[in-house]
Design a protein around this motif. Structure first.
Motif, short mmCIF file in Angstrom:
data_model
loop_
_atom_site.label_atom_id
_atom_site.label_comp_id
_atom_site.label_asym_id
_atom_site.label_seq_id
_atom_site.Cartn_x
_atom_site.Cartn_y
_atom_site.Cartn_z
N CYS A 194 40.42 56.28 70.18
CA CYS A 194 40.59 54.87 70.53
C CYS A 194 41.12 54.19 69.27
O CYS A 194 40.57 54.38 68.18
CB CYS A 194 39.25 54.28 70.95
N VAL A 195 42.23 53.47 69.41
CA VAL A 195 42.91 52.93 68.23
C VAL A 195 43.23 51.45 68.43
O VAL A 195 43.21 50.96 69.56
CB VAL A 195 44.22 53.71 67.94
N PRO A 196 43.55 50.73 67.35
CA PRO A 196 44.02 49.36 67.53
C PRO A 196 45.25 49.36 68.45
O PRO A 196 46.07 50.28 68.39
CB PRO A 196 44.40 48.93 66.10
N LEU A 197 45.35 48.32 69.28
CA LEU A 197 46.44 48.26 70.26
C LEU A 197 47.81 48.42 69.62
O LEU A 197 48.71 49.04 70.18
CB LEU A 197 46.39 46.93 71.00
N THR A 198 47.93 47.86 68.43
CA THR A 198 49.22 47.91 67.74
C THR A 198 49.63 49.33 67.35
O THR A 198 50.80 49.58 67.04
CB THR A 198 49.16 47.05 66.47
N ASP A 223 42.15 49.22 76.39
CA ASP A 223 41.16 49.34 75.31
C ASP A 223 41.73 50.06 74.08
O ASP A 223 41.02 50.20 73.09
CB ASP A 223 39.96 50.17 75.78
N ASN A 233 42.39 53.21 74.23
CA ASN A 233 41.71 54.51 74.35
C ASN A 233 42.52 55.42 75.26
O ASN A 233 42.91 55.01 76.35
CB ASN A 233 40.33 54.24 74.97
N GLY A 271 42.67 52.99 61.60
CA GLY A 271 41.60 52.04 61.91
C GLY A 271 40.89 52.33 63.22
O GLY A 271 40.10 51.50 63.69
N GLY A 272 41.13 53.49 63.81
CA GLY A 272 40.50 53.81 65.09
C GLY A 272 39.33 54.75 64.94
O GLY A 272 38.76 54.91 63.85
N THR A 273 38.98 55.40 66.05
CA THR A 273 37.78 56.24 66.09
C THR A 273 38.08 57.56 66.79
O THR A 273 38.98 57.63 67.63
CB THR A 273 36.64 55.50 66.82
#
Lengths: 471, 471
Positions: free
Chosen positions: B355-359, B387, B389, B422-424
């Motif tokens: 799951c990452v920032p939309l950008t 999301d 994701n 910056g994601g997970t």
């Protein structure tokens, strides 16, 4: 060195440790470490009725590395640390009851980055909420959490704050995506991420949000932002009595309409607000509303809400679409705490803050008002009733022990009723000093788990000691 | 007693402890404690590619008191406990890698109460999500979290699950208001409350949500429910390529329109779905949408979304308002995992879940697809793109070590890119066995804090050992 000495502590070893720590803090921060009487006095009180108590030292770090060094020094000498933002706690969360070092974050007030495409920004804890919104206003986004005070983002994170927008946009628990935290021993950790969700391990972000500085010092906060609504309608409506207003609020929530703000003010609160904010609303219970969306959506919601109000005896439903008029209304609402303080000055506020299931809200407010009446205490009531959260503000003379006792009794009965019906002793103000004892009845055995977590993260008990967990 | 013995463990003392525990569990639960081969085999695997491993004993408690007694027995003998719901983990979270007692909650599947006026209900952990929605359908409310599988509410709580509705209604972290938890030593605690918000102490609810049974066994869950939307429009749109579809999704999110569902399926996923769910969509990337609100609102949103799609090259925007048609579409979407499993049977799924920032979303999906292509692995991509994701499902033969290695390498690169931006490593599936090593790079020093919390709550390390935290 030519500076005032830290104040005298009980035993010599403690005094010695303080002096050594102060020396090291001066080496680290120069003039930004102070033991001066006046700076200590300013950092020994908040906006609550709890008696002030001075810290030994106040420091003003400018970055995370400095906070970490401060923590290492305090940790080495066994000295308490109390993080400090805007000083607007209403529960005594900032009062250094065991002395120690206040870590004032006012020089850590930077907006570190804004990322409109991902609806987030990263801030330092000392940034105030109004300044943040001012600084991001060109992005088309806004930061949604709005307690009455112009609080710091760090303080709002620490108390898991909410406000009038929470019914739609959530509390600090919902908008904090990640943190940088300095632990008691000076280690620096990062929690969460910039993703909208994660299942990657234990949720440390939510553990630090609401911990009131007792588990670590928050030094950086990643916040979720929302798009500024396309169109906004504010409205007010008068009600013949408290029950009619609260029942209407509950009916609106149960309709699932998605209002953006839904606030209740009783007739005493309206009177105080009229005086403080120069309004001229009739002294009868009111609901204040706001609707966000497209012009068509907001118009549709406003229409249905008006009908629900009128079905419950509401009168004079008045809506405002002009920004100036709306701002005046909400500024008055945000200034309610100051209106209460001014209402019977020099009395102080003993603020209550229960949050209950919506189905229990009307009877909780009714019973609380009756208790205050019987105790002979002036007590304006206002509330984020869409959340089931309300504040009865008991105006008291802290030097009148009998009145304080009666007020505490009113508060105790209110909290016990709230917990008995599935609610909580504090919806948004935090525990601080004022609600500690209630955690026993609210949490039971779970309090022991909280103690285990505290012991695991802060084994020496140096982080804001005497707060949150009862002795 | 006439029953099969627990299987043989490495050392005699361990075997003895197991036998003693089994005897006590039989006394407590009778036939609901079993060491039979077939029941153990069923409880030694999940839907992941991780190799099965059998537990020593399986128990079927019917209430919290029994779970507590089971925990006391296991605690006394130092035996691992693994909570088990519907068995639908895709990360190996349920596999008893150190043996022990599987606590199957399938006989704790009661809806304990529903409170429409406060938008909540209380359930036992074994209740399945579809059964819950079936049982509350007359209240006008629904339970919003909808992973693909018909998972148990306990399992969804454990993995901090989300689903297609999350973009509007949140994850399990957002809808769990409170929990009852049995700790490793058998103590029973309650966390949270029925209020919509609280600032009363440390947020233990969020600590247990997503802990994958490694901190305690969830025995009761208070859930937030939402009003069933007045009107629903579903829609699909075809795109010429992946970038066009993902860029459109990001643009829709950035418009702040408030869509209720926003799902991406690439052309391989569409092909698999066509075959499994008997659809006949053209094999090109798609977005699936849903809009909730009043008829006017949903029509307004649908119109704007269609325009955004067409601006980005979208074709054949098709909307559906009939429940039957919508249900068919979303059932197909929910069955995507099964469609993947069937696509190159008997291959197993190695599911990715960043799951990452939309950008960062478009470039992450692009790079992941390219890696899979180069590795020669069939890999349908689908995602909750609202999301940030997405899942690339690597179809592998678990006995082909070289293919497993290549798939792990694709996954590793994907995760590292996600974390770097910056994601997970996991948006909703949890850590289980599959993502443990990635927690080091995602959390750094914060992992040590997670370990401290684990040690504080489960000092003997008995709760679902070998999961979440890396060794």
């Amino acid at each position: 060195m030519n500076h005032p000495s830290p104040h005298f502590a009980a035993d010599a070893s403690h005094k010695q440790r303080l002096e050594l720590a102060f020396q090291q803090l001066r080496e680290l921060l120069g003039d930004r470490a102070s033991a001066g009487e006046s700076v200590r006095a300013i950092h020994g009180r908040d906006e609550s009725w709890h008696p002030p108590q001075m810290p030994d030292i106040v420091v003003f770090p400018q970055n995370t590395a400095e906070v970490s060094s401060v923590a290492r020094i305090c940790h080495a000498h066994g000295i308490p640390m109390i993080p400090f933002g805007a000083g607007s706690s209403v529960e005594g969360a900032l009062i250094p009851v065991h002395g120690g070092v206040v870590i004032d974050t006012c020089q850590m007030d930077q907006l570190l980055s804004v990322n409109p495409g991902n609806f987030d920004c990263v801030v330092q804890p000392g940034l105030l909420r109004r300044a943040l919104n001012e600084r991001i206003k060109d992005t088309g986004l806004f930061f949604s959490v709005d307690p009455g005070a112009d609080a710091s983002i760090g303080g709002m994170t620490a108390t898991r704050a909410s406000g009038t927008n929470t019914v739609r946009y959530g509390t600090m628990a919902d908008v904090v995506r990640g943190l940088e935290v300095v632990l008691a021993d000076g280690r620096i950790i990062r929690t969460g991420s910039r993703a909208r969700k994660s299942s990657a391990g234990y949720d440390l972000t939510h553990l630090f949000v609401g911990a009131e500085g007792t588990l670590g010092i928050v030094t950086e906060i990643t916040l979720r932002l929302y798009p500024r609504p396309e169109h906004v309608i504010s409205a007010t409506c008068q009600f013949p009595d408290v029950d009619a207003a609260v029942d209407t609020a509950v009916a609106i929530m149960q309709s699932g309409l998605g209002v953006a703000r839904l606030e209740f003010l009783d007739e005493v609160m309206i009177d105080a607000t009229n005086r403080y904010s120069k309004l001229d609303l009739p002294c009868t219970p009111h609901l204040f509303f706001e609707f966000h969306g497209s012009p068509a959506q907001t118009q549709e919601i406003s229409q249905i809400v008006q009908e629900l109000c009128e079905d419950n005896g509401g009168r004079a439903f008045a809506s405002a679409t002009q920004a100036e008029e709306r701002d005046r209304l909400w500024r008055a609402r945000h200034d309610c705490a100051y209106a209460c303080m001014a209402y019977e000055r020099p009395k102080r506020m003993m603020t209550t803050d229960v949050c209950v299931p919506l189905t229990e809200l009307a009877q909780c407010i009714r019973a609380a008002r009756e208790d205050a009446r019987q105790a002979g205490i002036t007590a304006p009531v206002l509330g984020h009733v869409g959340d089931g959260n309300f504040h009865m503000v008991l105006l008291i003379d802290p030097d009148d022990a009998e009145q304080v006792r009666r007020a505490e009794e009113v508060n105790r009965r209110l909290v016990e009723r709230a917990i008995a019906c599935g609610g909580t002793c504090t919806g948004e103000h935090g525990v601080g000093l004022g609600k500690r004892e209630y955690l026993r009845i609210e949490h039971g055995e779970a309090l022991e788990v909280m103690r285990s977590v505290k012991a695991a993260l802060d084994p020496l008990g140096l982080m804001n000691p005497g707060k949150v967990l009862p002795d």
